[in-house]
Scaffold this active site. Structure first.
Site, mmCIF file in Angstrom:
data_model
loop_
_atom_site.group_PDB
_atom_site.id
_atom_site.type_symbol
_atom_site.label_atom_id
_atom_site.label_comp_id
_atom_site.label_asym_id
_atom_site.label_seq_id
_atom_site.Cartn_x
_atom_site.Cartn_y
_atom_site.Cartn_z
ATOM 1 C CG ASN A 1 35.025 35.929 33.652
ATOM 2 O OD1 ASN A 1 35.540 35.919 32.531
ATOM 3 N ND2 ASN A 1 35.147 36.951 34.495
ATOM 4 C CE LYS B 1 38.105 36.407 36.581
ATOM 5 N NZ LYS B 1 38.511 36.971 37.846
ATOM 6 C CG HIS C 1 34.689 41.206 35.827
ATOM 7 N ND1 HIS C 1 35.885 41.434 36.463
ATOM 8 C CD2 HIS C 1 34.284 39.968 36.205
ATOM 9 C CE1 HIS C 1 36.191 40.364 37.195
ATOM 10 N NE2 HIS C 1 35.235 39.461 37.053
ATOM 11 C CD GLU D 1 39.332 40.372 36.789
ATOM 12 O OE1 GLU D 1 39.142 39.938 35.644
ATOM 13 O OE2 GLU D 1 39.360 39.634 37.801
ATOM 14 C CD GLU E 1 32.338 38.444 39.754
ATOM 15 O OE1 GLU E 1 32.464 37.228 39.640
ATOM 16 O OE2 GLU E 1 32.984 39.259 39.073
ATOM 17 N N GLY F 1 39.719 35.881 42.901
ATOM 18 C CA GLY F 1 41.041 35.331 42.642
ATOM 19 C C GLY F 1 41.937 35.296 43.870
ATOM 20 C CB SER G 1 37.413 32.620 45.994
ATOM 21 O OG SER G 1 38.495 33.482 45.656
HETATM 22 P P1 13P Z 1 37.527 33.746 40.817
HETATM 23 O O1 13P Z 1 36.453 32.676 40.834
HETATM 24 O O2 13P Z 1 38.768 33.319 40.159
HETATM 25 O O3 13P Z 1 37.709 34.343 42.170
HETATM 26 O O4 13P Z 1 36.953 34.914 39.874
HETATM 27 C C1 13P Z 1 35.681 35.404 40.099
HETATM 28 C C2 13P Z 1 35.328 36.300 38.980
HETATM 29 O O5 13P Z 1 35.874 37.386 38.834
HETATM 30 C C3 13P Z 1 34.330 35.827 38.027
HETATM 31 O O6 13P Z 1 33.923 36.845 37.184
#
Ligand code: 13P
Length: 250
Positions: free
Chosen positions: A9, A11, A95, A97, A166, A172, A210
Site C-alpha cells: 500500500n 499510500k 483503511h 486512515e 491492521e 507506521g 509495521s
Molecule cells: P505500515 O506497514 O507502514 O505500518 O502500514 C501498514 C498499512 O497501513 C498498510 O495498509
C-alpha cells in the site's frame, strides 16, 4: 496449501519517475508462477502507469479507495467502473486512515466493498482496533463489528473478499502485533467468515502494521495469516522483496 497475498500500500507516496524506478527494482525479481500473489495498491492517478508497467508481469495492482456511489455528481470520487478501466484487480476499503481522517463508517465501507465486487474487483476489507480500544479490551468486538457490516452487505459474495487485520496502533509506528496477538484476531475473523461462507478457508486474511523484512516470516507462519498488507516497507524494494521471499519460503 495457502496461496499467500503480499500487497503493498503505497499510500499517498510516489510520482511517475519514482514509481517507475520502484517497480523496475521489484517486478523483474518476482517469481513467474508461484504460490504467492504480489500486488501494489497505488494512488488512483497512477493506475494507468502501473497497468502499463505491470501488465504481463507477475505484479498485480490495486487502488486504495473506491466510491460508494455508482456514478454522477460526486466531485473527486473515483468509481469502480473507472478502476475497471485500468484492469484494477484489488481495492482497499475501510483503511483505518480513511475511517479516521475521512469519517468512513462501517456502512460506507460495506457499500464500497459491494461496489467493487459488482465490477469484479476484489475488495481488501481493512479492520482493526485503536490502541485505546485494545487497552479497553474491545479488540474482538471492534473488528467483529467492522467485518460484520461488510458480510451483511455482500451476503453471497463473502468468499470473494480479502480481509486485512491492521491494528491501528501498529500502522507506521514500528510496533507490530506479535505473531500470537495477530493470530488470535485472525482466528476470530476466520470463525466469523466460516459462519458466513462455506469457503472461509480460502478467504485470505492479511496482517498489516509495521510488517517488515525481519518480522514477516514469523507472522506469515501463523495458521490464519495468509499474507501481508505492507505500507512503509513496500516503498523499499529490498524489504518488499524480502517479505515476498518470506511468504515463498513458508
Ligand atoms: P505500515 O506497514 O507502514 O505500518 O502500514 C501498514 C498499512 O497501513 C498498510 O495498509
Amino acid at each position: 496449501m495457502k496461496r499467500y497475498l503480499i500487497a503493498g500500500n503505497w499510500k499517498m507516496n510516489g510520482q511517475s519517475v519514482g514509481n517507475a524506478d520502484l517497480l523496475a527494482a521489484i517486478t523483474p525479481h518476482l517469481p513467474a508462477s508461484s504460490q504467492v500473489d504480489v500486488a501494489v495498491c497505488v494512488p488512483a492517478p497512477y493506475l494507468a502507469q502501473v497497468q502499463q508497467v505491470c501488465q504481463g508481469t507477475p505484479m498485480q495492482w490495486g487502488a486504495q479507495d473506491v466510491s460508494a456511489h455508482e456514478a454522477g455528481a460526486y466531485t473527486g470520487e473515483v468509481s469502480a467502473d473507472m478502476l475497471s478501466d485500468f484492469k484494477t484487480r484489488y481495492v482497499l476499503v475501510g483503511h483505518s486512515e480513511r475511517r479516521q481522517y475521512h469519517g468512513e463508517t462501517s456502512a460506507v465501507v460495506a457499500a464500497k466493498a459491494q461496489r467493487a465486487l459488482a465490477k469484479g474487483i476484489t475488495p481488501i476489507v481493512c479492520v482493526g482496533e485503536t490502541l485505546q480500544e485494545r487497552e479497553a479490551g474491545q479488540t474482538n468486538e471492534v473488528v467483529k463489528r467492522q467485518l460484520a457490516a461488510v458480510i451483511q452487505q455482500v451476503a453471497h459474495c463473502v468468499s470473494e473478499l480479502v480481509v486485512a487485520y491492521e491494528p491501528v496502533w501498529a500502522i507506521g509506528t514500528g510496533r507490530t502485533a506479535s505473531p500470537e496477538q495477530a493470530q488470535l484476531v485472525h482466528a476470530l475473523l476466520r470463525a466469523q467468515l466460516r459462519a458466513a461462507s462455506a469457503h472461509a478457508e480460502r478467504i485470505r486474511i492479511l496482517y498489516g502494521g509495521s510488517m517488515n523484512a525481519s518480522n514477516a516470516a514469523s507472522l506469515l507462519a501463523q495458521p490464519d495469516i495468509d499474507g501481508g498488507l505492507i505500507g512503509g516497507a513496500s516503498l523499499k524494494p529490498k524489504d518488499f522483496l524480502a517479505i515476498v521471499a518470506a511468504a515463498l519460503a513458508q
